[in-house]
Design an enzyme around this catalytic site. Sequence first.
Site, mmCIF file in Angstrom:
data_model
loop_
_atom_site.group_PDB
_atom_site.id
_atom_site.type_symbol
_atom_site.label_atom_id
_atom_site.label_comp_id
_atom_site.label_asym_id
_atom_site.label_seq_id
_atom_site.Cartn_x
_atom_site.Cartn_y
_atom_site.Cartn_z
ATOM 1 N N ASP A 29 0.761 -1.058 0.006
ATOM 2 C CA ASP A 29 -0.025 0.141 -0.023
ATOM 3 C C ASP A 29 0.883 1.250 -0.144
ATOM 4 O O ASP A 29 1.884 1.474 0.610
ATOM 5 C CB ASP A 29 -0.843 0.056 1.365
ATOM 6 C CG ASP A 29 -1.883 0.956 1.062
ATOM 7 O OD1 ASP A 29 -3.083 0.449 1.063
ATOM 8 O OD2 ASP A 29 -1.828 2.280 1.030
ATOM 9 N N HIS A 45 -11.432 -7.408 -12.963
ATOM 10 C CA HIS A 45 -12.231 -6.359 -12.171
ATOM 11 C C HIS A 45 -13.492 -6.592 -11.722
ATOM 12 O O HIS A 45 -14.288 -6.787 -12.445
ATOM 13 C CB HIS A 45 -12.300 -4.984 -13.354
ATOM 14 C CG HIS A 45 -12.838 -4.017 -12.701
ATOM 15 N ND1 HIS A 45 -12.239 -3.046 -11.943
ATOM 16 C CD2 HIS A 45 -14.242 -3.582 -12.469
ATOM 17 C CE1 HIS A 45 -12.860 -2.022 -11.369
ATOM 18 N NE2 HIS A 45 -14.269 -2.397 -11.582
ATOM 19 N N GLY A 90 -15.552 3.457 3.500
ATOM 20 C CA GLY A 90 -14.202 3.789 3.084
ATOM 21 C C GLY A 90 -13.415 3.507 2.186
ATOM 22 O O GLY A 90 -12.124 3.305 2.033
ATOM 23 N N THR A 92 -12.327 3.587 -1.389
ATOM 24 C CA THR A 92 -11.934 4.719 -2.425
ATOM 25 C C THR A 92 -11.300 4.293 -3.683
ATOM 26 O O THR A 92 -11.310 5.039 -4.631
ATOM 27 C CB THR A 92 -10.463 5.562 -1.587
ATOM 28 O OG1 THR A 92 -9.290 4.469 -1.344
ATOM 29 C CG2 THR A 92 -10.958 6.218 -0.192
ATOM 30 N N HIS A 95 -11.942 -1.265 -6.977
ATOM 31 C CA HIS A 95 -11.781 -2.519 -7.523
ATOM 32 C C HIS A 95 -11.250 -3.470 -6.229
ATOM 33 O O HIS A 95 -10.681 -2.965 -5.442
ATOM 34 C CB HIS A 95 -10.346 -2.260 -8.282
ATOM 35 C CG HIS A 95 -9.948 -3.465 -9.039
ATOM 36 N ND1 HIS A 95 -9.429 -3.546 -10.223
ATOM 37 C CD2 HIS A 95 -9.303 -4.718 -8.551
ATOM 38 C CE1 HIS A 95 -9.068 -4.760 -10.542
ATOM 39 N NE2 HIS A 95 -8.974 -5.512 -9.481
ATOM 40 N N HIS A 97 -10.363 -5.339 -3.262
ATOM 41 C CA HIS A 97 -8.945 -5.374 -2.669
ATOM 42 C C HIS A 97 -8.974 -5.853 -1.278
ATOM 43 O O HIS A 97 -10.139 -5.426 -0.530
ATOM 44 C CB HIS A 97 -8.031 -4.138 -2.890
ATOM 45 C CG HIS A 97 -8.928 -2.964 -2.380
ATOM 46 N ND1 HIS A 97 -9.612 -2.359 -3.021
ATOM 47 C CD2 HIS A 97 -8.549 -2.279 -1.094
ATOM 48 C CE1 HIS A 97 -9.832 -1.128 -2.328
ATOM 49 N NE2 HIS A 97 -9.179 -1.068 -1.326
ATOM 50 N N HIS A 99 -6.911 -5.629 2.290
ATOM 51 C CA HIS A 99 -5.769 -4.905 2.949
ATOM 52 C C HIS A 99 -5.356 -6.336 3.948
ATOM 53 O O HIS A 99 -5.861 -6.871 4.579
ATOM 54 C CB HIS A 99 -6.171 -3.996 3.895
ATOM 55 C CG HIS A 99 -6.713 -2.880 3.133
ATOM 56 N ND1 HIS A 99 -6.094 -1.717 2.841
ATOM 57 C CD2 HIS A 99 -8.207 -2.506 2.550
ATOM 58 C CE1 HIS A 99 -6.805 -0.595 2.413
ATOM 59 N NE2 HIS A 99 -7.838 -1.238 2.048
HETATM 60 P P1 AMP Z 1 -9.661 1.430 0.305
HETATM 61 O O1 AMP Z 1 -9.924 2.739 0.840
HETATM 62 O O2 AMP Z 1 -10.166 0.268 1.151
HETATM 63 O O3 AMP Z 1 -10.181 1.527 -0.809
HETATM 64 O O4 AMP Z 1 -8.033 1.265 -0.037
HETATM 65 C C1 AMP Z 1 -7.475 1.783 -1.112
HETATM 66 C C2 AMP Z 1 -5.987 1.816 -0.685
HETATM 67 O O5 AMP Z 1 -5.147 1.820 -1.765
HETATM 68 C C3 AMP Z 1 -5.738 2.869 0.372
HETATM 69 O O6 AMP Z 1 -4.996 2.181 1.491
HETATM 70 C C4 AMP Z 1 -4.541 3.726 -0.541
HETATM 71 O O7 AMP Z 1 -3.476 4.146 0.270
HETATM 72 C C5 AMP Z 1 -4.030 2.538 -1.657
HETATM 73 N N1 AMP Z 1 -3.427 3.115 -2.927
HETATM 74 C C6 AMP Z 1 -4.003 4.123 -3.395
HETATM 75 N N2 AMP Z 1 -3.255 4.344 -4.583
HETATM 76 C C7 AMP Z 1 -2.590 3.624 -4.677
HETATM 77 C C8 AMP Z 1 -0.991 3.321 -5.457
HETATM 78 N N3 AMP Z 1 -0.754 3.811 -6.416
HETATM 79 N N4 AMP Z 1 -0.523 2.108 -5.104
HETATM 80 C C9 AMP Z 1 -0.495 1.431 -3.823
HETATM 81 N N5 AMP Z 1 -1.648 1.605 -3.107
HETATM 82 C C10 AMP Z 1 -2.474 2.828 -3.255
HETATM 83 ZN ZN ZN Z 2 -9.955 -2.358 -11.968
#
Ligand code: AMP
Ligand code: ZN
Length: 111
Positions: A29, A45, A90, A92, A95, A97, A99
């Site tokens: 991240d 996706h 939360g 953002t 796609h 994912h 954590h």
């Molecule tokens: P969420 O808030 O659950 O959608 O998590 C999105 C995550 O993507 C956040 O923890 C961001 O820090 C991470 N993120 C955003 N852009 C990038 C990037 N270019 N490379 C790696 N992580 C990213």
């Molecule tokens: Zn995607």
Amino acid sequence: MDCLFCKIIAGDIPCTKVYEDDKILCFKDINPQAEVHALVVPKLHIACANEITDENSAVVAYIFKKIPEIAKLLGVSDYRIINNCGEGAGQTVMHLHFHILSGANLGERLV
Ligand code: AMP
Ligand code: ZN
């Protein structure tokens, strides 16, 4: 498609790769919330957990099957898996994912 993680998967945006195969990608991240913070994404996706279906759920099971191996690559055996589904929770990046968080500063009450 204007999706940040699809662009990372395609190699159009760089990432710090932890693990990759034909179905999934794991990368660090960019804004770590713990000592160890990586994201696991399906290459297919899927916008969020609400979009998991009979047709695409195999990759979600596959991610969870691979997480112990990914955790070893990250050098951890204790970790927390978090998925945010929807802006209100939360999310953002739209796609799917997961954590993976670990490390000494992992608060008991993160969730
Ligand atoms: P969420 O808030 O659950 O959608 O998590 C999105 C995550 O993507 C956040 O923890 C961001 O820090 C991470 N993120 C955003 N852009 C990038 C990037 N270019 N490379 C790696 N992580 C990213
Ligand atoms: Zn995607």
